[in-house]
Design an enzyme around this catalytic site. Sequence first.
Site, mmCIF file in Angstrom:
data_model
loop_
_atom_site.group_PDB
_atom_site.id
_atom_site.type_symbol
_atom_site.label_atom_id
_atom_site.label_comp_id
_atom_site.label_asym_id
_atom_site.label_seq_id
_atom_site.Cartn_x
_atom_site.Cartn_y
_atom_site.Cartn_z
ATOM 1 N N TYR A 112 14.667 10.850 14.709
ATOM 2 C CA TYR A 112 14.055 9.668 13.859
ATOM 3 C C TYR A 112 14.560 8.516 14.420
ATOM 4 O O TYR A 112 13.654 7.478 14.997
ATOM 5 C CB TYR A 112 14.737 9.883 12.427
ATOM 6 C CG TYR A 112 14.479 8.573 11.624
ATOM 7 C CD1 TYR A 112 13.138 8.074 11.116
ATOM 8 C CD2 TYR A 112 15.587 7.869 11.140
ATOM 9 C CE1 TYR A 112 13.080 7.129 10.438
ATOM 10 C CE2 TYR A 112 15.215 6.749 10.248
ATOM 11 C CZ TYR A 112 13.955 6.344 9.889
ATOM 12 O OH TYR A 112 13.539 5.215 9.213
ATOM 13 N N LYS A 161 12.300 5.429 16.285
ATOM 14 C CA LYS A 161 12.235 4.010 16.148
ATOM 15 C C LYS A 161 12.926 3.245 17.186
ATOM 16 O O LYS A 161 12.449 2.124 17.325
ATOM 17 C CB LYS A 161 13.481 3.832 14.747
ATOM 18 C CG LYS A 161 12.701 4.297 13.541
ATOM 19 C CD LYS A 161 11.575 3.710 13.116
ATOM 20 C CE LYS A 161 11.305 4.041 11.553
ATOM 21 N NZ LYS A 161 9.963 3.684 11.286
ATOM 22 N N SER A 193 13.986 0.857 12.112
ATOM 23 C CA SER A 193 15.046 1.299 11.320
ATOM 24 C C SER A 193 16.455 1.032 11.907
ATOM 25 O O SER A 193 16.584 1.120 13.389
ATOM 26 C CB SER A 193 14.909 2.773 11.096
ATOM 27 O OG SER A 193 16.174 3.288 10.348
HETATM 28 N N1 LIG Z 1 14.405 3.082 2.934
HETATM 29 C C1 LIG Z 1 15.082 2.820 3.871
HETATM 30 O O1 LIG Z 1 16.372 3.159 3.876
HETATM 31 C C2 LIG Z 1 14.539 2.454 5.443
HETATM 32 C C3 LIG Z 1 15.430 2.087 6.416
HETATM 33 C C4 LIG Z 1 15.153 1.780 7.625
HETATM 34 C C5 LIG Z 1 13.821 1.804 7.982
HETATM 35 N N2 LIG Z 1 12.798 2.274 7.093
HETATM 36 C C6 LIG Z 1 11.487 2.601 7.208
HETATM 37 O O2 LIG Z 1 10.646 1.823 6.679
HETATM 38 C C7 LIG Z 1 9.388 2.221 6.650
HETATM 39 C C8 LIG Z 1 9.076 2.434 4.991
HETATM 40 O O3 LIG Z 1 9.673 3.303 4.366
HETATM 41 P P1 LIG Z 1 10.059 3.100 3.045
HETATM 42 O O4 LIG Z 1 11.594 3.013 2.883
HETATM 43 O O5 LIG Z 1 9.357 2.368 2.334
HETATM 44 O O6 LIG Z 1 9.903 4.489 2.326
HETATM 45 P P2 LIG Z 1 8.765 5.308 1.660
HETATM 46 O O7 LIG Z 1 8.483 4.881 0.516
HETATM 47 O O8 LIG Z 1 8.803 6.882 1.905
HETATM 48 O O9 LIG Z 1 7.389 4.850 2.937
HETATM 49 C C9 LIG Z 1 6.797 5.697 3.834
HETATM 50 C C10 LIG Z 1 5.509 5.616 3.652
HETATM 51 O O10 LIG Z 1 4.808 5.996 4.859
HETATM 52 C C11 LIG Z 1 3.618 6.751 4.529
HETATM 53 N N3 LIG Z 1 3.388 7.903 5.368
HETATM 54 C C12 LIG Z 1 4.411 8.776 5.841
HETATM 55 N N4 LIG Z 1 3.806 9.604 6.566
HETATM 56 C C13 LIG Z 1 2.621 9.246 6.753
HETATM 57 C C14 LIG Z 1 1.482 9.834 7.589
HETATM 58 N N5 LIG Z 1 1.486 10.845 8.084
HETATM 59 N N6 LIG Z 1 0.347 9.015 7.370
HETATM 60 C C15 LIG Z 1 0.147 8.032 6.693
HETATM 61 N N7 LIG Z 1 1.226 7.636 6.102
HETATM 62 C C16 LIG Z 1 2.138 8.131 6.125
HETATM 63 C C17 LIG Z 1 4.218 7.311 2.998
HETATM 64 O O11 LIG Z 1 2.995 7.486 2.353
HETATM 65 P P3 LIG Z 1 2.283 8.866 2.050
HETATM 66 O O12 LIG Z 1 3.452 10.156 2.022
HETATM 67 O O13 LIG Z 1 1.480 9.096 0.887
HETATM 68 O O14 LIG Z 1 1.518 9.296 3.535
HETATM 69 C C18 LIG Z 1 4.965 6.452 2.494
HETATM 70 O O15 LIG Z 1 3.929 5.137 1.779
HETATM 71 C C19 LIG Z 1 9.447 3.521 7.404
HETATM 72 O O16 LIG Z 1 8.863 3.210 8.509
HETATM 73 C C20 LIG Z 1 10.964 3.856 7.416
HETATM 74 O O17 LIG Z 1 11.340 4.611 8.524
HETATM 75 C C21 LIG Z 1 13.287 2.644 5.858
#
Ligand SMILES: NC(=O)c1ccc[n+]([C@@H]2O[C@H](COP(=O)([O-])OP(=O)(O)OC[C@H]3O[C@@H](n4cnc5c(N)ncnc54)[C@H](OP(=O)(O)O)[C@@H]3O)[C@@H](O)[C@H]2O)c1
Length: 249
Positions: free
Chosen positions: A148, A152, A135
């Site tokens: 967080y 990362k 991130s």
């Molecule tokens: N969106 C942004 O702005 C952004 C920016 C920078 C980085 N990221 C990174 O991108 C990645 C994906 O995030 P996203 O943006 O796509 O958000 P998201 O849709 O909320 O995806 C996060 C996923 O992680 C899973 N997860 C969370 N806790 C878990 C656990 N304990 N065990 C297994 N699975 C788990 C969730 O599924 P369940 O809840 O069903 O378990 C969900 O599918 C993350 O690592 C995030 O830090 C996102």
Amino acid sequence: MAVVTGGGSGIGAAVARRFAERGAAVALVGRTREKLDAVASAIRVAGGTAHVVAADLADPDAPAGVVAAALAEFGRLDVIVNNAGTASLTPLEQVAVEQFDRELAVNVRAALFLVQAALPALRRSGFASVVNVSSAAAWLYRPGQAVYGGSKAALEYLTRSLAAELASERIRVNCVVPGPVDTPILYQVADDIEAAKVHLTRMTPLGRMGTPEEVAWWVVQLTEPEASWVTGAVLHVDGGRALGPPPGA
Ligand SMILES: NC(=O)c1ccc[n+]([C@@H]2O[C@H](COP(=O)([O-])OP(=O)(O)OC[C@H]3O[C@@H](n4cnc5c(N)ncnc54)[C@H](OP(=O)(O)O)[C@@H]3O)[C@@H](O)[C@H]2O)c1
């Protein structure tokens, strides 16, 4: 075949769809079976191959279980995308040990132990690679993001360290660093989601948030044969977010 953690939503679902379009079978990992089933069904309807593995990656036994389930279904494992993540925005005085442990367990520990559990299969693969999803928070020093952002930053170190350790076995390890993308994880760190989106748009030099597909393209690309000389890379796909706010923001 590719294991995609967090494959039930957001960036992970887009990664899984992209792999499927490219002809790769995918194992979707997450806690919520309904979300995983919905993504898997859509992939199958489009002619792809998807398998669901419901698991809480905060559980120390989960990585070995995920690898065993993927191997039982597909008999091989070539790619791991460590995309599952959990985020927080918590002032230092309110950080609890349980929150710290859980966030580090999901964002860092599970990534390392998934690769460890998959090593024998990755060694057999012939085109093995790992992509970790970090991130821009790892590069921006915002109050309340010690846990967080720190998790990362650790994931990025882990990327380079494992890349060095596994290069002699031709197992590549890379990292994609997204900026703000409109996905469910934003709700973990923002009370007023619309105000948060306006703020994130203003703070991003390219002037907009990204889409899950824009991040997913690079994740999958790093696993392709054209990227066979790329390892230890930490690639920003963030609209310039990690450069800091644009002038006047
Ligand atoms: N969106 C942004 O702005 C952004 C920016 C920078 C980085 N990221 C990174 O991108 C990645 C994906 O995030 P996203 O943006 O796509 O958000 P998201 O849709 O909320 O995806 C996060 C996923 O992680 C899973 N997860 C969370 N806790 C878990 C656990 N304990 N065990 C297994 N699975 C788990 C969730 O599924 P369940 O809840 O069903 O378990 C969900 O599918 C993350 O690592 C995030 O830090 C996102």
